[in-house]
Design a protein around this motif. Structure first.
Motif, short mmCIF file in Angstrom:
data_model
loop_
_atom_site.label_atom_id
_atom_site.label_comp_id
_atom_site.label_asym_id
_atom_site.label_seq_id
_atom_site.Cartn_x
_atom_site.Cartn_y
_atom_site.Cartn_z
N ILE A 1 5.35 73.74 27.36
CA ILE A 1 5.16 72.42 26.76
C ILE A 1 3.69 72.13 26.55
N HIS A 18 11.18 66.42 28.88
CA HIS A 18 11.53 67.74 29.41
C HIS A 18 11.74 67.64 30.91
N ALA A 65 11.54 66.06 23.74
CA ALA A 65 11.13 65.42 24.99
C ALA A 65 12.16 64.34 25.34
N SER A 72 6.54 63.25 27.09
CA SER A 72 6.36 63.11 25.64
C SER A 72 5.78 64.37 25.01
N GLY A 73 5.68 65.45 25.78
CA GLY A 73 5.07 66.66 25.24
C GLY A 73 5.96 67.37 24.24
N THR A 74 5.36 68.36 23.57
CA THR A 74 6.09 69.11 22.55
C THR A 74 6.42 70.50 23.08
N ALA A 75 7.67 70.89 22.96
CA ALA A 75 8.06 72.24 23.37
C ALA A 75 7.49 73.24 22.35
N LEU A 76 6.92 74.31 22.87
CA LEU A 76 6.30 75.31 22.00
C LEU A 76 7.21 76.52 21.87
N PRO A 118 6.98 71.72 15.01
CA PRO A 118 7.53 72.58 16.06
C PRO A 118 8.08 73.88 15.50
N LEU A 120 13.03 75.62 22.29
CA LEU A 120 12.53 74.41 21.68
C LEU A 120 13.51 73.29 22.00
#
Lengths: 509, 341
Positions: free
Chosen positions: A337, B10, B8, A343-347, A99, B5
């Motif tokens: 996301i 979210h 999760a 379960s996603g990843t924040a960008l 990340p 950032l």
């Protein structure tokens, strides 16, 4: 070995959450190809494993389908040029993992002509050997398209004597992601054909396509396609309950078979192997048309997107380009996301490019994410226990990790956490539980490494001690020898003394 | 463009500790209303006193412990403790009982153990246990229900009783107060009276005590609301009530003269309150499903044992505290099997 076939009965798995779905918004329009972006950023590592060696360099002209990196063993999957053009440079470019970090990427400037290398399909795949098919899929750059990006060849190859069923995972349980649903709607026949190819490659007898019970259209299309292919005997279509995380591999297997994959085992131990439906369609393209994996469907959606929809996207397309193609940002976006909200990843940036596992770009506004709430102490309410699909005790794990009692956390099966996020979603104390588990797992891995390093250091130390002892012994031996040597002159002196004595004696006499 | 950032999931959190606690308070409203109807305004004074002392002690302790006062007061947990304690008090109990009770509940049982989430024992029950041991006389003076009373004290009379310990001349203690049904039953049986004889006294209603049985029904109503709102799970209430029935039923069937009926057990005293509101306290209870069943069953068994052989007419508080001691072990022993193990 026990026979484990996905039967007619759908089982429940423990825990999970019923979430409100927002897929329709992205499903209103057919899948569309966006305009060609100015540049494609093809990450040289897009799968679990290692990247191959670079086959191109700055200024090279490439054609679509041309390998850009080499294939190695099953964990070194090649990347291919998604279209024709010129390699501008090879550089570090923003990436989703780690990340906020970067990954090495090949920057390709498309020329718009889309000239292809010669495609080499597998002739008569029905009679091709599994090995031939697996090699072909490997050379075609296939890695799991559900998000985990596990190399497809590595999953297929192996000595699995009991492998009976290939499960195609079409249960897309995250509330916004619709790429697999659209794929199955529009390319139902290709998905089934791909499933049959994967089954042939794996040596399995049948294909089970798992979809969610709300996917009525998909069900109809798949049934029609199955009939058109005359594959009623070997392909089953199963509807599973729409409960998150139904699409998790282990949860899906439990739903279909009622059985659990051993914690130290693989689905193959139960006679099944799970592939994403998009991977199946890609397998079909690779085998029947000789086209490597260079594109995928990406859902671009969320309240922050003006015209949410699904795009058939070239690998390497920057997310910003897709957002523009979807009409741009509609509202101030607080979180972007990759994947779903659970379960996603924040960008950190939308310059990040599409990879083989990019299923969805979700733009959330502050309404959906809510400004960070203060974390309260755990009140042991047990909601997390109720929703955990792995039947863990999340609150106990949290307390153990917080107390840095990682050995105990490991005893409470921390490593079996699938990071689905159900526990954190229901926690009234707003504890970022998944973050704790990730930290705990990382720490356990680090400690294992440290222990290994310590063991190595100890071995080195012992070897050094041994060497020093040996050298000391040798030195002592040498000194002794020298002393022995020195004693000899003493003897000689004795002899001289004796001679003098003798002479004296002689004089006296 | 730059984006934040974060880990999760979210999405906005589903509930909050404060929200959960407020639901508990809402669920108690019908029972409190019924209480006022049957026993007068005393309960409102008790609630006001206990909540006042609870919040004051909580604030002082948070200050001393250098914790964010506003954040922790807004979790409503001290209020819930105060209310649950007050519901166990005789309506005319003197004001300082609430002070002593909350001192034990909030200062000792809760804050000295680390505050919200870290207490080993149910604070309200610690407070109750402390005052019933220290002041048995004050805690035995229960008002008679409206239908049996020559006149329930009004607002001012109640205030006078609570703050001065004296009733106005128009009322005298002996005519407005009496033993609780459970106490009366217990004394009667020990004096070799038959249960039916004891139960013929006017204080007994159809199931439990007059008034009491209705309040129990309203506790159950509130409990069902909590179940519906998923604030509590079914395990503890079902375990408490089912175990009570399972144990008292055979005893009653084989010895109806010396053993009260299951209905008598359930509808008298604090059993229903405990089943839905006290034994369900997450912090000091169990968190696994099986553990909750064991915990609830334990509370029921210990309550019946104390009622039958113990030194107090009702045993719920001590039963809950004893089970609190076992909760961590029960959780450990009822740990579910992890997926794939």
């Amino acid at each position: 070995m026990v026979e484990a076939l996905p039967g007619d009965r759908i089982h429940a798995f423990p825990g999970g959450l019923k979430l409100r779905h927002h897929k329709a918004v992205a499903c209103e329009h057919p899948v569309k190809r966006p305009a060609l972006p100015d540049r494609l950023y093809i990450q040289i590592l897009q799968h679990q494993g290692e990247s191959g060696e670079l086959l191109v360099t700055d200024g090279d002209r490439v054609r679509a389908g041309q390998a850009l990196t080499s294939a190695g063993d099953d964990f070194i999957v090649p990347e291919h040029a998604p279209t024709s053009g010129t390699i501008e440079t090879i550089t570090d470019h923003p990436a989703a993992f780690p990340p906020g970090g970067t990954q090495r990427a090949i920057v390709l400037v498309p020329d718009g002509r889309d000239e292809w290398v010669e495609c080499r399909p597998v002739a008569d795949w029905h009679n091709a050997s599994p090995g031939t098919l697996i090699d072909h899929l490997h050379q075609s750059g296939l890695a799991g398209m559900g998000g985990a990006m596990f190399p497809t060849a590595a999953k297929l190859r192996g000595d699995w004597p009991q492998l009976r069923t290939v499960i195609l995972n079409g249960a897309e349980c995250e509330p916004w992601i619709a790429c697999d649903e659209m794929l199955m709607r529009e390319r139902a026949q290709d998905v089934i054909e791909g499933g049959l190819i994967l089954a042939r490659a794996a040596g399995a007898e049948r294909v089970v396509i798992a979809i969610e019970d709300r996917m009525g259209v998909v069900d109809d299309r798949l049934r029609a396609a199955r009939q058109a292919l005359g594959a009623e005997d070997s392909v089953r279509i199963r509807k599973v309950f729409t409960v998150y995380p139904e699409g998790g591999e282990r949860q899906l297997i439990q739903a279909l078979t009622g059985r659990e994959v051993p914690h130290d085992g693989l689905p193959q131990d139960l006679g099944v192997v799970v592939h994403n439906v998009a991977t199946a369609a890609a397998a079909r393209d690779a085998v029947l048309e000789g086209r490597p994996l260079i594109e995928r469907i990406v859902t671009v959606t969320g309240p922050g997107i003006a015209q949410p929809r699904n795009f058939l996207t070239l690998i390497g397309t920057p997310f910003s380009h897709l957002v523009d193609s979807a009409g741009g940002y509609a509202e101030p976006v607080s979180r972007l996301i990759l994947g779903g909200p659970m379960s996603g990843t924040a960008l950190a940036s939308d310059a990040i490019p599409v990879t083989k596992g990019s299923n969805c770009i979700l733009a959330l506004t502050e309404r959906e994410t809510a400004p960070t709430q203060p974390t309260m102490p755990c009140i042991n309410c047990g909601e997390c226990v109720r929703v955990c699909p792995a039947r863990l005790l999340p609150q106990t794990l949290f307390r153990l990790i917080e107390a840095e009692n990682l050995d105990a956390a490991a005893d409470y099966d921390l490593s079996d956490c699938i990071e689905c996020g159900c526990c954190a979603a229901v926690c009234p104390s707003h504890i970022p539980l998944v973050d704790y588990y990730r930290h705990g797992k990382d720490e356990l891995v680090r400690r294992r490494l440290d222990r290994r390093r310590a063991a190595l250091a100890k071995r080195r130390y012992e070897a050094r001690e041994e060497r020093l002892a040996r050298q000391k012994a040798e030195r002592q031996a040498r000194r002794k020898a020298r002393e022995e040597k020195l004693k000899r002159p003493e003897k000689a002196q004795d002899e001289i003394q004796a001679a003098i004595e003798r002479a004296k004696q002689n004089k006296k006499t | 463009m730059k984006f934040e950032l974060a880990g999760a999931p979210h999405q906005p959190p589903a509930a909050s500790v404060g929200g959960v606690m407020r639901q508990v308070l809402y669920a108690l409203v019908p029972a409190v209303a019924a209480h006022v109807w049957f026993f007068g305004y005393g309960i409102l004074f008790q609630i006001a006193l206990a909540v006042g002392f609870a919040v004051a002690f909580e604030a002082i302790m948070l200050k001393l412990r250098d914790r964010p006062i506003g954040l922790f007061l807004s979790d409503w947990s001290a209020v819930v403790t105060g209310v649950l304690f007050a519901l166990c008090m005789p309506p005319l109990a003197p004001w300082w009982i609430a002070a002593v009770g909350m001192l034990f509940a909030i200062v000792i049982a809760k804050q000295l153990y680390g505050g919200l989430g870290y207490n080993l024992f149910n604070p309200a029950m610690v407070g109750f246990a402390a005052v019933i041991i220290a002041f048995p006389l004050e805690l035995s003076q229960w008002l008679l229900p409206r239908s049996l009373s020559p006149g329930l004290p009004g607002l001012l009379e109640t205030a006078q009783a609570v703050f001065t310990g004296r009733l106005p001349a128009t009322l005298d203690w002996d005519s407005v107060t009496g033993a609780t049904p459970l106490d009366q039953l217990r004394t009667g049986v020990r004096e070799n009276l038959l249960v039916t004889e004891v139960r013929s006294a006017p204080i007994f209603g159809d199931f439990g005590g007059r008034g009491w049985e209705w309040i129990a029904n309203f506790y159950a109503l509130g409990g069902i609301y909590l179940l519906w709102k998923r604030v509590i799970s079914w395990h503890v209430p079902v375990a408490v009530i089912a175990t009570t029935v399972m144990i008292s039923m055979p005893l009653w069937l084989f010895g109806p003269d010396t053993n009260p009926s299951p209905a008598q057990h359930i509808f008298s005293g604090a059993l229903v309150l405990a089943a839905f509101f006290i034994a369900t306290d997450p912090v000091s209870g169990c968190s696994t499903s099986k553990g909750k069943l064991v915990f609830g069953a334990g509370v029921a068994i210990l309550t019946l044992v104390i009622r039958r052989w113990g030194g107090y007419p009702d045993g719920v508080a001590f039963a809950v505290l004893l089970m609190n001691m076992g909760a961590p072990l029960i959780d450990r022993l009822t740990r579910p099997r992890t997926y794939g193990h």
